[in-house]
Design a protein around this motif. Structure first.
Motif, PDB file in Angstrom:
ATOM      1  N   VAL A  16       0.845  -1.198   0.000  1.00  0.00           N
ATOM      2  CA  VAL A  16       0.000   0.000   0.000  1.00  0.00           C
ATOM      3  C   VAL A  16       0.880   1.248   0.000  1.00  0.00           C
ATOM      4  CG1 VAL A  16      -1.826  -1.246   1.180  1.00  0.00           C
ATOM      5  CG2 VAL A  16      -0.196   0.117   2.505  1.00  0.00           C
ATOM      6  N   SER A  17       0.224   2.413   0.114  1.00  0.00           N
ATOM      7  CA  SER A  17       0.928   3.693   0.025  1.00  0.00           C
ATOM      8  C   SER A  17       0.770   4.503   1.306  1.00  0.00           C
ATOM      9  CB  SER A  17       0.390   4.509  -1.149  1.00  0.00           C
ATOM     10  OG  SER A  17       0.543   3.815  -2.374  1.00  0.00           O
ATOM     11  N   ARG A  19       1.649   8.796   2.470  1.00  0.00           N
ATOM     12  CA  ARG A  19       2.192  10.092   2.089  1.00  0.00           C
ATOM     13  C   ARG A  19       2.629  10.830   3.346  1.00  0.00           C
ATOM     14  NH1 ARG A  19      -0.191  15.370  -1.140  1.00  0.00           N
ATOM     15  NH2 ARG A  19      -1.312  15.734   0.817  1.00  0.00           N
ATOM     16  N   ARG A  67       9.390   4.217  -6.757  1.00  0.00           N
ATOM     17  CA  ARG A  67       8.296   3.983  -5.804  1.00  0.00           C
ATOM     18  C   ARG A  67       7.971   5.223  -4.987  1.00  0.00           C
ATOM     19  NH1 ARG A  67       8.954   0.547  -1.690  1.00  0.00           N
ATOM     20  NH2 ARG A  67      11.220   0.843  -1.556  1.00  0.00           N
ATOM     21  N   PHE A  68       8.979   6.020  -4.672  1.00  0.00           N
ATOM     22  CA  PHE A  68       8.786   7.209  -3.843  1.00  0.00           C
ATOM     23  C   PHE A  68       8.922   8.462  -4.701  1.00  0.00           C
ATOM     24  CE2 PHE A  68      10.321   5.426   0.536  1.00  0.00           C
ATOM     25  CZ  PHE A  68       9.479   4.338   0.384  1.00  0.00           C
ATOM     26  N   THR A  69       8.163   9.502  -4.324  1.00  0.00           N
ATOM     27  CA  THR A  69       8.238  10.776  -5.030  1.00  0.00           C
ATOM     28  C   THR A  69       8.254  11.918  -4.017  1.00  0.00           C
ATOM     29  OG1 THR A  69       6.997   9.895  -6.912  1.00  0.00           O
ATOM     30  CG2 THR A  69       7.176  12.288  -6.736  1.00  0.00           C
ATOM     31  N   GLN A  82       5.658  10.918  -1.176  1.00  0.00           N
ATOM     32  CA  GLN A  82       4.673   9.909  -1.548  1.00  0.00           C
ATOM     33  C   GLN A  82       5.388   8.570  -1.655  1.00  0.00           C
ATOM     34  OE1 GLN A  82       1.262  10.194  -2.044  1.00  0.00           O
ATOM     35  NE2 GLN A  82       1.277   7.966  -2.246  1.00  0.00           N
ATOM     36  N   ASN A  84       4.865   4.672  -2.454  1.00  0.00           N
ATOM     37  CA  ASN A  84       4.002   3.653  -3.047  1.00  0.00           C
ATOM     38  C   ASN A  84       4.672   2.285  -2.987  1.00  0.00           C
ATOM     39  OD1 ASN A  84       2.172   5.700  -3.738  1.00  0.00           O
ATOM     40  ND2 ASN A  84       3.116   5.986  -5.751  1.00  0.00           N
ATOM     41  N   SER A  85       3.865   1.246  -3.136  1.00  0.00           N
ATOM     42  CA  SER A  85       4.366  -0.133  -3.154  1.00  0.00           C
ATOM     43  C   SER A  85       5.318  -0.390  -1.994  1.00  0.00           C
ATOM     44  CB  SER A  85       5.087  -0.414  -4.492  1.00  0.00           C
ATOM     45  OG  SER A  85       4.219  -0.192  -5.578  1.00  0.00           O
TER      46      SER A  85
END
Length: 122
Positions: A16-17, A19, A67-69, A82, A84-85
């Motif tokens: 899951v994610s 933030r 995966r990350f931003t 953010q 993710n995964s």
């Protein structure tokens, strides 16, 4: 006085994610470099992501690339990460950092938050 306050951590399952957010005060959000670092239990703190300034270059650790931003909202003086995964190996306390120097090394950043914990279960 500069203050960084992180939020958004929690306990989640793998895949899951999350933030993370970092609200800065006492800094001009348009000109400071921002970074995220993390420290897993029993390990040293490591670089995760960095944003040089609004519209400038960004960089990521190989372990999170794709995966990350990292992003920022200048109107709210906030930097986001953010994620993710998510994987169990992403479990760590995540720290926001800011300063006038951009880079992947901790010494580049003069200001640090207290951290927010993310736990990823398998």
């Amino acid at each position: 006085q500069v203050q960084l306050v992180e939020s958004g951590g929690g306990l989640v399952q793998a895949g899951v994610s999350l933030r993370l957010s970092c609200v800065a005060s006492g800094l001009d959000s348009r000109t400071y470099a921002a970074g995220w670092f993390r420290q897993a239990p029993g390990q040293e703190r490591e670089f995760v992501a960095a944003d040089s300034w609004s519209g400038g270059p960004t960089s990521y650790a190989d372990s999170v690339k794709g995966r990350f931003t990292i992003s920022r909202d200048n109107a709210k003086n906030t930097v986001h990460l953010q994620m993710n995964s998510l994987k169990p190996e992403d479990t760590a306390v995540y720290y926001c950092a800011a300063g006038s120097r951009y880079g992947t090394e901790e010494r580049k950043y003069a200001y640090w938050g207290q951290g927010t914990q993310a736990i990823v279960s398998s």
